[in-house]
Design an enzyme around this catalytic site. Structure first.
Site, PDB file in Angstrom:
ATOM      1  CE1 TYR A 157      33.712  39.991  39.794  1.00  0.00           C
ATOM      2  CE2 TYR A 157      31.956  40.774  38.356  1.00  0.00           C
ATOM      3  CZ  TYR A 157      33.121  40.042  38.545  1.00  0.00           C
ATOM      4  OH  TYR A 157      33.698  39.382  37.484  1.00  0.00           O
ATOM      5  CE  LYS A 161      36.815  40.927  38.216  1.00  0.00           C
ATOM      6  NZ  LYS A 161      38.146  40.288  38.142  1.00  0.00           N
TER       7      LYS A 161
END
Length: 268
Positions: A157, A161
């Site tokens: 994740y 990002k």
């Protein structure tokens, strides 16, 4: 303060709950027409129903879905002025956190990037020509403090990002001279369904820490993540910053990252 958004058209992804729902409601309150994209409706989204809101039910893991959402905005309202790439977090059917780099498989990595980065890339690719046709626009990408605070938890994740942050800078350089501003908002942990739903992050952390969900939300998570404010971020606090960045009053702000994280990031 008049944000000069009345009558403009926004596309908001992941708009049925959490940050996306707060953004959609805030932009509607500013007089915008909003195309809200999400897999399903919600009570919160239904409460916003009216002539200025169009819901497009899509799964943004489908590569064709972002383009369909933008096309619907053009069909319903004549164009796109603002794009808020909010959809992100755990891909459909996935529970986070994961506590080690070794935990996610290749498929997990692919799904994480599809949902958190590639869906935004596709939405931007579809939206920019429409913005240029109208003389400019604003893109706000919802990233995460995890992009700049690497940790063994949710490595895939954080990497997705970090790609979002890099993408924002590159887009701002290419399209800023043509009137399209691109900025990032990086939340810390936000009090959304990711944390609060059954089997969500609060329950997973509670199982690891030997405590209960409420204790995680009120004290364990804020302490674990070093939140200066001592609490998780409210979705409306993110939405307020998004609205300002979408506004023409932020006309000289592009390629910037706005951190709304309760003091999660400590580095200069």
């Amino acid at each position: 303060m008049d944000l000069q958004l009345s009558g403009r058209v926004a596309v908001v992804t992941g708009a049925s709950k959490g940050i996306g729902l707060a953004v959609a409601g805030t932009l509607l309150a500013e007089g915008m027409r909003v195309v809200a994209a999400s897999r399903g409706r919600s009570a919160g989204l239904d409460a916003l129903a009216g002539g200025s809101l169009v819901h497009v039910p899509v799964d943004l893991m489908d590569p064709e879905a972002p383009g369909r959402v933008v096309a619907r905005a053009v069909e319903e309202f004549g164009g796109v002025d603002v794009l808020v790439n909010n959809a992100g977090g755990p891909p459909p059917g996935v529970k986070l956190p994961r506590f080690s780099f070794m935990a996610p498989t290749d498929d997990d990595w692919r799904e994480m990037f599809e949902f958190n980065l590639f869906s935004a890339v596709r939405a931007i690719r579809a939206a920019i020509p429409q913005m240029l046709r109208r003389g400019g626009g604003a893109i706000v990408n919802i990233s995460s403090g995890s992009a700049r605070q690497p940790a063994p938890m949710n490595v895939d994740y954080g990497a997705a990002k970090a790609g979002m942050n890099n993408l924002t800078k590159a887009l701002s350089e290419e399209f800023g001279p043509q009137g399209v501003r691109v900025n990032t908002v990086s939340p810390g942990p936000v009090l959304t369904a990711w944390w609060t739903e059954e089997g969500g992050a609060a329950d997973i952390i509670a199982g690891q820490a030997g405590t209960d969900r409420e204790s995680v939300l009120k004290s364990v998570a804020p302490e674990m993540m070093g939140l200066t404010t001592g609490r998780l971020v409210d979705p409306q606090e993110i939405a307020d910053v998004v609205a300002l960045l979408a506004s023409p009053r932020s006309g000289s702000t592009t390629g910037a990252e706005f951190v709304v994280d309760g003091g999660f990031l400590k580095a200069v």
